[in-house]
Motif scaffolding. Structure first.
Motif, PDB file in Angstrom:
ATOM      1  N   GLU A 265      19.605   3.856  16.644  1.00 47.71           N
ATOM      2  CA  GLU A 265      20.591   3.078  15.907  1.00 47.71           C
ATOM      3  C   GLU A 265      20.561   1.608  16.308  1.00 47.71           C
ATOM      4  N   SER A 266      20.405   1.349  17.617  1.00 43.69           N
ATOM      5  CA  SER A 266      20.397  -0.037  18.076  1.00 43.69           C
ATOM      6  C   SER A 266      19.114  -0.766  17.679  1.00 43.69           C
ATOM      7  N   MET A 267      18.030  -0.012  17.461  1.00 38.01           N
ATOM      8  CA  MET A 267      16.758  -0.630  17.087  1.00 38.01           C
ATOM      9  C   MET A 267      16.566  -0.697  15.582  1.00 38.01           C
ATOM     10  N   GLN A 268      17.482  -0.149  14.814  1.00 39.81           N
ATOM     11  CA  GLN A 268      17.303  -0.063  13.364  1.00 39.81           C
ATOM     12  C   GLN A 268      17.211  -1.445  12.714  1.00 39.81           C
ATOM     13  N   ALA A 271      13.792  -2.917  13.245  1.00 39.09           N
ATOM     14  CA  ALA A 271      12.784  -2.226  12.440  1.00 39.09           C
ATOM     15  C   ALA A 271      12.896  -2.628  10.967  1.00 39.09           C
ATOM     16  N   THR A 272      14.122  -2.751  10.471  1.00 34.43           N
ATOM     17  CA  THR A 272      14.322  -3.146   9.071  1.00 34.43           C
ATOM     18  C   THR A 272      13.792  -4.552   8.828  1.00 34.43           C
ATOM     19  N   ALA A 273      14.075  -5.469   9.747  1.00 36.17           N
ATOM     20  CA  ALA A 273      13.578  -6.833   9.600  1.00 36.17           C
ATOM     21  C   ALA A 273      12.056  -6.875   9.620  1.00 36.17           C
ATOM     22  N   GLN A 274      11.447  -5.952  10.324  1.00 35.40           N
ATOM     23  CA  GLN A 274       9.985  -5.897  10.426  1.00 35.40           C
ATOM     24  C   GLN A 274       9.381  -5.123   9.252  1.00 35.40           C
ATOM     25  N   GLY A 275      10.223  -4.470   8.457  1.00 32.57           N
ATOM     26  CA  GLY A 275       9.720  -3.675   7.346  1.00 32.57           C
ATOM     27  C   GLY A 275       9.127  -2.357   7.797  1.00 32.57           C
ATOM     28  N   VAL A 276       9.665  -1.789   8.885  1.00 36.67           N
ATOM     29  CA  VAL A 276       9.146  -0.548   9.464  1.00 36.67           C
ATOM     30  C   VAL A 276      10.206   0.538   9.341  1.00 36.67           C
ATOM     31  N   GLU A 277       9.790   1.718   8.905  1.00 35.70           N
ATOM     32  CA  GLU A 277      10.706   2.856   8.805  1.00 35.70           C
ATOM     33  C   GLU A 277      10.852   3.511  10.172  1.00 35.70           C
ATOM     34  N   LEU A 278      12.092   3.710  10.605  1.00 35.90           N
ATOM     35  CA  LEU A 278      12.387   4.270  11.925  1.00 35.90           C
ATOM     36  C   LEU A 278      13.083   5.611  11.749  1.00 35.90           C
ATOM     37  N   SER A 279      12.588   6.670  12.428  1.00 37.18           N
ATOM     38  CA  SER A 279      13.173   8.011  12.300  1.00 37.18           C
ATOM     39  C   SER A 279      13.031   8.756  13.618  1.00 37.18           C
ATOM     40  N   ASN A 302      11.798   0.029  25.412  1.00 40.45           N
ATOM     41  CA  ASN A 302      10.514  -0.649  25.578  1.00 40.45           C
ATOM     42  C   ASN A 302       9.435  -0.031  24.695  1.00 40.45           C
ATOM     43  N   LEU A 303       9.403   1.301  24.632  1.00 38.98           N
ATOM     44  CA  LEU A 303       8.387   1.959  23.804  1.00 38.98           C
ATOM     45  C   LEU A 303       8.615   1.688  22.318  1.00 38.98           C
ATOM     46  N   LEU A 304       9.875   1.749  21.884  1.00 35.77           N
ATOM     47  CA  LEU A 304      10.170   1.489  20.479  1.00 35.77           C
ATOM     48  C   LEU A 304       9.899   0.033  20.111  1.00 35.77           C
ATOM     49  N   GLN A 305      10.285  -0.864  20.973  1.00 25.65           N
ATOM     50  CA  GLN A 305      10.044  -2.282  20.693  1.00 25.65           C
ATOM     51  C   GLN A 305       8.548  -2.563  20.591  1.00 25.65           C
ATOM     52  N   ASN A 306       7.775  -1.953  21.482  1.00 27.39           N
ATOM     53  CA  ASN A 306       6.323  -2.123  21.427  1.00 27.39           C
ATOM     54  C   ASN A 306       5.755  -1.537  20.134  1.00 27.39           C
ATOM     55  N   ALA A 307       6.252  -0.345  19.742  1.00 24.85           N
ATOM     56  CA  ALA A 307       5.742   0.301  18.530  1.00 24.85           C
ATOM     57  C   ALA A 307       6.106  -0.506  17.280  1.00 24.85           C
ATOM     58  N   ILE A 308       7.334  -0.987  17.200  1.00 24.61           N
ATOM     59  CA  ILE A 308       7.762  -1.772  16.031  1.00 24.61           C
ATOM     60  C   ILE A 308       6.984  -3.080  15.964  1.00 24.61           C
ATOM     61  N   SER A 316       5.523   3.113   9.792  1.00 24.85           N
ATOM     62  CA  SER A 316       6.630   3.941  10.285  1.00 24.85           C
ATOM     63  C   SER A 316       6.503   4.177  11.783  1.00 24.85           C
ATOM     64  N   VAL A 317       7.644   4.371  12.419  1.00 22.51           N
ATOM     65  CA  VAL A 317       7.729   4.728  13.837  1.00 22.51           C
ATOM     66  C   VAL A 317       8.652   5.928  13.938  1.00 22.51           C
ATOM     67  N   ARG A 318       8.210   6.992  14.628  1.00 17.54           N
ATOM     68  CA  ARG A 318       9.001   8.217  14.716  1.00 17.54           C
ATOM     69  C   ARG A 318       9.121   8.655  16.174  1.00 17.54           C
ATOM     70  N   VAL A 319      10.347   9.000  16.564  1.00 10.94           N
ATOM     71  CA  VAL A 319      10.628   9.495  17.909  1.00 10.94           C
ATOM     72  C   VAL A 319      10.903  10.992  17.836  1.00 10.94           C
ATOM     73  N   THR A 320      10.229  11.775  18.681  1.00 14.72           N
ATOM     74  CA  THR A 320      10.457  13.222  18.735  1.00 14.72           C
ATOM     75  C   THR A 320      10.665  13.637  20.190  1.00 14.72           C
ATOM     76  N   ALA A 321      11.458  14.687  20.386  1.00 18.25           N
ATOM     77  CA  ALA A 321      11.696  15.232  21.725  1.00 18.25           C
ATOM     78  C   ALA A 321      11.626  16.750  21.636  1.00 18.25           C
ATOM     79  N   VAL A 322      10.750  17.366  22.479  1.00 17.02           N
ATOM     80  CA  VAL A 322      10.547  18.815  22.439  1.00 17.02           C
ATOM     81  C   VAL A 322      10.556  19.358  23.859  1.00 17.02           C
ATOM     82  N   LEU A 323      10.749  20.688  23.966  1.00 22.46           N
ATOM     83  CA  LEU A 323      10.698  21.377  25.249  1.00 22.46           C
ATOM     84  C   LEU A 323       9.267  21.801  25.551  1.00 22.46           C
ATOM     85  N   LEU A 324       8.900  21.743  26.830  1.00 22.47           N
ATOM     86  CA  LEU A 324       7.573  22.166  27.278  1.00 22.47           C
ATOM     87  C   LEU A 324       7.710  23.174  28.412  1.00 22.47           C
TER      88      LEU A 324
END
Length: 409
Positions: A265-268, A271-279, A302-308, A316-324
Motif C-alpha cells: 500500500e505504501s509503495m503503490q 509504482a503508479t507514477a512509474q506506470g508499474v502494476e503492483l500486486s 528495498n526490494l520493491l523499490q529496486n524492482a519498481i 508488473s511487480v508481484r510479491v508472494t509469500a509461501v511456506l517451505l
C-alpha cells in the motif's frame, strides 16, 4: 605429584618384592630398608643439585638436557646398586665387574638417549624453520612433522594457526579492497547531488533563474536532491551498524501478511507514477512469523523499490509469500517483468554500490538493471541477522525474482 608418589612408594615396593621373591627375614629387611632410605635420600640430593645446575646454566640444547637426564638416571642407578650390592659381594673382582658392566650399560643408554633426542629436535627444528618463514611473510609455509608424539600435535596446531592467519589476511585484503570501492562509490554518489545542488543554487543567486515558477521548480529539485543525500547517509549509517554490531534486535511473532499488505500500500503511489502494476499474494496459514517487523519491512521496501525502479512502464511487480519445508520456513519473493540481470552480475548484486554494466549506462527507470546503491546490501544484512537467506534468480529478457527466507521456529 607423580614424582613424589613414586619416591614414597619405591622403598615399600622394593621391600615387598624382596620379602615375597627372596623370602628375606625381618633382620635382613630392616637392614635393606636402612640402605634404601639412605640411597634414596642421597639420590634425591643429587637429582636436586643436577636440576638446579641445569636451570642456572640455561642449557639451550635438548640434546644436552636429555643427555643430562640419562646420565643422572644412570648415575643414581649405579649408586643404588653399589650401595646395596657391595656388602653382599665377597671379592673386589665381582664389584669391579659389576662397575664395568654398569659403565657399558650407561654408554649404550646415552647413545639411545641421543637418538631419541634427535627425533624430538628434528620436529622442533621444522617448527622453528616454518616460524621463521611465516615471520618473513610466507604464510604458505607448513611444518612437516611426522613423529607421532606431542611435537606432531604441536605442529598440527601450528599449521591450523597459520591457515587461520592466512584466511584472516585474505579477508583483510578483501575488506581493504571493498573499503576502497566503497569510498569511491560513496564519493561518486555524493558528488552527483552536490553538483546539482550547487548548480541550482548558483543559478538562483546569479539571477540566471529569476521567475517565480522556475525558482519554485529549482527549489523542489534541490529538496529532492537533499532527500537523496539524506537517504544515502542513513543507508551508510545502517550498513556500518550492521558491520560493527551485527545488527542486534529483538524478534517476536508477527503477521507477515499484514506487513506485506502495508508495504504494498505504501509503495503503490510510486509504482503508479512509474506506470508499474503492483500486486501480491500470501498463503493463508503463513502467520505467525518470528521477526522484527520494522527490519523486514525495510527489506521489502528495498526490494520493491529496486524492482519498481528497474521495471519499464507497463510492466508488473508481484510479491508472494509461501511456506517451505513443511512450514519450517517462509519464502517471500519479489518478481518483476523487467529485462533481467546479466549472469556475470548475479553474484554481485548484493554488494554495496555494485552496478552492472547496463545499469551504469541506463536511466534508472528503464529496464531491470542491477545495483541500487546500498539497498540490496542492507536487505541481505537484515535477512542474515534473522537467520534467513536471500538470493536472486534472473534471465536476461525474462525479468528478475529476488527472494528471501525466514525461519518460523
Amino acid at each position: 605429584m607423580l614424582f613424589i608418589l613414586l619416591w614414597l612408594l619405591a622403598p615399600f615396593i622394593t621391600l615387598a618384592l624382596t620379602s615375597l621373591w627372596l623370602g628375606a627375614v625381618i633382620g635382613d629387611l630392616q637392614l635393606l630398608a636402612q640402605i634404601l632410605i639412605a640411597s634414596e635420600l642421597l639420590s634425591l640430593a643429587l637429582g636436586l643439585i643436577a636440576y638446579q645446575l641445569s636451570q642456572r646454566l640455561r642449557l639451550a640444547s635438548i640434546h644436552l638436557k636429555i643427555a643430562l637426564t640419562f646420565a643422572l638416571g644412570l648415575g643414581i642407578t649405579f649408586l643404588n646398586i653399589l650401595l646395596v650390592s657391595i656388602p653382599m659381594f665377597i671379592s673386589k673382582q665381582d664389584t669391579a665387574l659389576l662397575t664395568i658392566l654398569l659403565v657399558f650399560a650407561a654408554l649404550v643408554a646415552l647413545g639411545f638417549g641421543q637418538l631419541m633426542a634427535r627425533s624430538i629436535t628434528g620436529g622442533i627444528k621444522q617448527l622453528a624453520y616454518a616460524a621463521e618463514k611465516i615471520a618473513a611473510g610466507d604464510l604458505s609455509t607448513r611444518a612437516q612433522v611426522q613423529s607421532g608424539d606431542e611435537v606432531e600435535s604441536l605442529a598440527a596446531s601450528f599449521n591450523r594457526m597459520v591457515e587461520q592467519l592466512s584466511e584472516m589476511q585474505q579477508r583483510e585484503k578483501e575488506m581493504q579492497a571493498a573499503r576502497r570501492t566503497l569510498v569511491a562509490a560513496v564519493s561518486h554518489d555524493l558528488r552527483t547531488p552536490l553538483t546539482s545542488l550547487r548548480a541550482m543554487i548558483e543559478a538562483i543567486n546569479d539571477g540566471v533563474v529569476n521567475d517565480e515558477a522556475s525558482i519554485k521548480r529549482y527549489m523542489l529539485l534541490a529538496q529532492n536532491e537533499i532527500q537523496n543525500l539524506s537517504r544515502l547517509v542513513d543507508d551508510l549509517f545502517e550498513l556500518t551498524q550492521m558491520d560493527v554490531s551485527g545488527t542486534p534486535f529483538v524478534t517476536e511473532p508477527g503477521s507477515l501478511r499484514d506487513l506485506i499488505s502495508d508495504t504494498l500500500e505504501s509503495m503503490q503511489a510510486q509504482a503508479t507514477a512509474q506506470g508499474v502494476e503492483l500486486s501480491g499474494a500470501v498463503e493463508p496459514a503463513i502467520d505467525p512469523v518470528p521477526m522484527n517487523a520494522f527490519k523486514i519491512q525495510r527489506v521489502l521496501y528495498n526490494l520493491l523499490q529496486n524492482a519498481i525502479r528497474h521495471t519499464p512502464r507497463g510492466g508488473s511487480v508481484r510479491v508472494t509469500a509461501v511456506l517451505l519445508a513443511a512450514g519450517a520456513n517462509v519464502r517471500v519473493q519479489v518478481a518483476d517483468s523487467g529485462e533481467g540481470i546479466a549472469p556475470s552480475d548475479l553474484a554481485h548484486v548484493f554488494e554495496p554500490f555494485y552496478r552492472g554494466e547496463k545499469s551504469r549506462s541506463r536511466h534508472p527507470s528503464a529496464g531491470s538493471g542491477v545495483g541500487a546503491g546500498l539497498g540490496l546490501a542492507i536487505a541481505r544484512g537484515l535477512v542474515d541477522a534473522h537467520g534467513g537467506t536471500i538470493g536472486v534468480e534472473s534471465r536476461e529478457g525474462k525479468g528478475s525474482q529476488f527472494y528471501f527466507t525466514l525461519p518460523r521456529g
